[in-house]
Design an enzyme around this catalytic site. Sequence first.
Site, PDB file in Angstrom:
ATOM      1  N   GLY A  17      21.350   1.301 -10.938  1.00  0.00           N
ATOM      2  CA  GLY A  17      22.353   1.884 -11.818  1.00  0.00           C
ATOM      3  C   GLY A  17      23.508   2.456 -11.018  1.00  0.00           C
ATOM      4  O   GLY A  17      24.096   3.486 -11.386  1.00  0.00           O
ATOM      5  N   ARG A  20      28.223   3.148 -11.640  1.00  0.00           N
ATOM      6  CA  ARG A  20      29.051   4.228 -12.195  1.00  0.00           C
ATOM      7  C   ARG A  20      28.262   5.528 -12.246  1.00  0.00           C
ATOM      8  O   ARG A  20      27.064   5.556 -11.983  1.00  0.00           O
ATOM      9  CB  ARG A  20      29.533   3.861 -13.603  1.00  0.00           C
ATOM     10  CG  ARG A  20      28.411   3.630 -14.597  1.00  0.00           C
ATOM     11  CD  ARG A  20      28.899   3.074 -15.916  1.00  0.00           C
ATOM     12  NE  ARG A  20      29.526   1.780 -15.739  1.00  0.00           N
ATOM     13  CZ  ARG A  20      28.830   0.630 -15.647  1.00  0.00           C
ATOM     14  NH1 ARG A  20      27.502   0.632 -15.699  1.00  0.00           N
ATOM     15  NH2 ARG A  20      29.452  -0.516 -15.481  1.00  0.00           N
ATOM     16  N   VAL A  68      16.395  -4.419 -13.763  1.00  0.00           N
ATOM     17  CA  VAL A  68      15.286  -3.764 -13.064  1.00  0.00           C
ATOM     18  C   VAL A  68      13.969  -3.878 -13.821  1.00  0.00           C
ATOM     19  O   VAL A  68      12.904  -3.628 -13.245  1.00  0.00           O
ATOM     20  CB  VAL A  68      15.599  -2.274 -12.778  1.00  0.00           C
ATOM     21  CG1 VAL A  68      16.775  -2.159 -11.817  1.00  0.00           C
ATOM     22  CG2 VAL A  68      15.863  -1.495 -14.069  1.00  0.00           C
ATOM     23  N   SER A 146      14.952  13.918 -16.426  1.00  0.00           N
ATOM     24  CA  SER A 146      15.967  14.605 -17.225  1.00  0.00           C
ATOM     25  C   SER A 146      15.343  15.845 -17.850  1.00  0.00           C
ATOM     26  O   SER A 146      14.128  15.916 -18.052  1.00  0.00           O
ATOM     27  CB  SER A 146      16.462  13.679 -18.345  1.00  0.00           C
ATOM     28  OG  SER A 146      17.246  14.380 -19.294  1.00  0.00           O
ATOM     29  N   TYR A 158      13.788   8.308 -25.062  1.00  0.00           N
ATOM     30  CA  TYR A 158      14.326   8.770 -23.782  1.00  0.00           C
ATOM     31  C   TYR A 158      13.489   9.918 -23.215  1.00  0.00           C
ATOM     32  O   TYR A 158      13.158   9.938 -22.020  1.00  0.00           O
ATOM     33  CB  TYR A 158      15.770   9.213 -23.998  1.00  0.00           C
ATOM     34  CG  TYR A 158      16.555   9.531 -22.751  1.00  0.00           C
ATOM     35  CD1 TYR A 158      17.087   8.512 -21.956  1.00  0.00           C
ATOM     36  CD2 TYR A 158      16.808  10.845 -22.388  1.00  0.00           C
ATOM     37  CE1 TYR A 158      17.836   8.803 -20.826  1.00  0.00           C
ATOM     38  CE2 TYR A 158      17.560  11.157 -21.269  1.00  0.00           C
ATOM     39  CZ  TYR A 158      18.065  10.127 -20.489  1.00  0.00           C
ATOM     40  OH  TYR A 158      18.814  10.434 -19.376  1.00  0.00           O
ATOM     41  N   ALA A 159      13.123  10.889 -24.061  1.00  0.00           N
ATOM     42  CA  ALA A 159      12.322  12.023 -23.612  1.00  0.00           C
ATOM     43  C   ALA A 159      10.958  11.559 -23.098  1.00  0.00           C
ATOM     44  O   ALA A 159      10.463  12.043 -22.082  1.00  0.00           O
ATOM     45  CB  ALA A 159      12.145  13.036 -24.751  1.00  0.00           C
ATOM     46  N   THR A 160      10.375  10.607 -23.798  1.00  0.00           N
ATOM     47  CA  THR A 160       9.075  10.078 -23.384  1.00  0.00           C
ATOM     48  C   THR A 160       9.188   9.370 -22.036  1.00  0.00           C
ATOM     49  O   THR A 160       8.349   9.564 -21.140  1.00  0.00           O
ATOM     50  CB  THR A 160       8.529   9.106 -24.442  1.00  0.00           C
ATOM     51  OG1 THR A 160       8.351   9.809 -25.680  1.00  0.00           O
ATOM     52  CG2 THR A 160       7.209   8.505 -24.015  1.00  0.00           C
ATOM     53  N   ALA A 161      10.220   8.557 -21.882  1.00  0.00           N
ATOM     54  CA  ALA A 161      10.408   7.838 -20.623  1.00  0.00           C
ATOM     55  C   ALA A 161      10.641   8.801 -19.466  1.00  0.00           C
ATOM     56  O   ALA A 161      10.070   8.636 -18.377  1.00  0.00           O
ATOM     57  CB  ALA A 161      11.578   6.869 -20.747  1.00  0.00           C
ATOM     58  N   LYS A 162      11.464   9.810 -19.691  1.00  0.00           N
ATOM     59  CA  LYS A 162      11.792  10.749 -18.622  1.00  0.00           C
ATOM     60  C   LYS A 162      10.604  11.631 -18.257  1.00  0.00           C
ATOM     61  O   LYS A 162      10.427  12.014 -17.100  1.00  0.00           O
ATOM     62  CB  LYS A 162      13.003  11.595 -19.023  1.00  0.00           C
ATOM     63  CG  LYS A 162      14.310  10.805 -19.094  1.00  0.00           C
ATOM     64  CD  LYS A 162      14.613  10.079 -17.777  1.00  0.00           C
ATOM     65  CE  LYS A 162      16.034   9.566 -17.714  1.00  0.00           C
ATOM     66  NZ  LYS A 162      16.312   8.834 -16.460  1.00  0.00           N
TER      67      LYS A 162
END
Length: 257
Positions: A17, A20, A68, A146, A158-162
Amino acid sequence: MTESGPTDQQRVAIVTGGARGIGAATAQRLAEDGFAVAVVDLDESSTAATVQAIEAAGGRALGVGADVGDADQVQAAVERVATELGPPLVLVNNAGVTRDNLLFKMTDADWDMVMHVHLRGSFLMTRAVQQHMVKAGWGRVVNLSSTSALGNRGQANYATAKAGLQGFTKTLALELGKFGVTANAIAPGFIQTEMTKATAERIGRNWEEYVAERAAAIPVQRGGVPADIAHTVSFLVSEGAGFISGQVVYVAGGPRG
């Protein structure tokens, strides 16, 4: 007793990533620290600006296009980096996407895409790179988590992944420590990037007002910038951080976690 590691060649770092935002800032910081840097992103052409910035400052960089979350593309990307720059001994798993929505509105595709990039992507990249670290007897893995790992409305995926990345990090630390490899996670709070600007737009907020509102709730009274995260990565991959492993560092302008 000091750590051992390759001293006869420039160490190589991979930043996913890296086109940017936090990834670009991290890639440039690691280049300033003396690493040759492979800038990995979904579209190789998007890495050009980061690569050019590194090279303009006198560093070595390589842009690599890869999904990825695709095992074949990851293997090919890591092999290319090892061939063109050298064996990668630092890996920053920064690639990420958001597909925010409340649970009852979240689609299977929203969930799967976030898991594909954050969790599967970090797993595949680390699995491919660790062999180079183990062979060298030295390595650093930094995963971008995060503050959303603590729970965040509209971000079940997103919360679960982080949060998952934190468990992944701690397991890597246990498995790879005896090979001279450390693994740590950084959990940023509010960082001013294209991704957070897109969030403000999605919820219909003026960007400047949104930043001011978020900053007011942060103890240090400002929003974070990509350089804040890049600086933390720089420390965690340094020689002096060799006794720090399995940790989650909340870089959020105040206590979290």
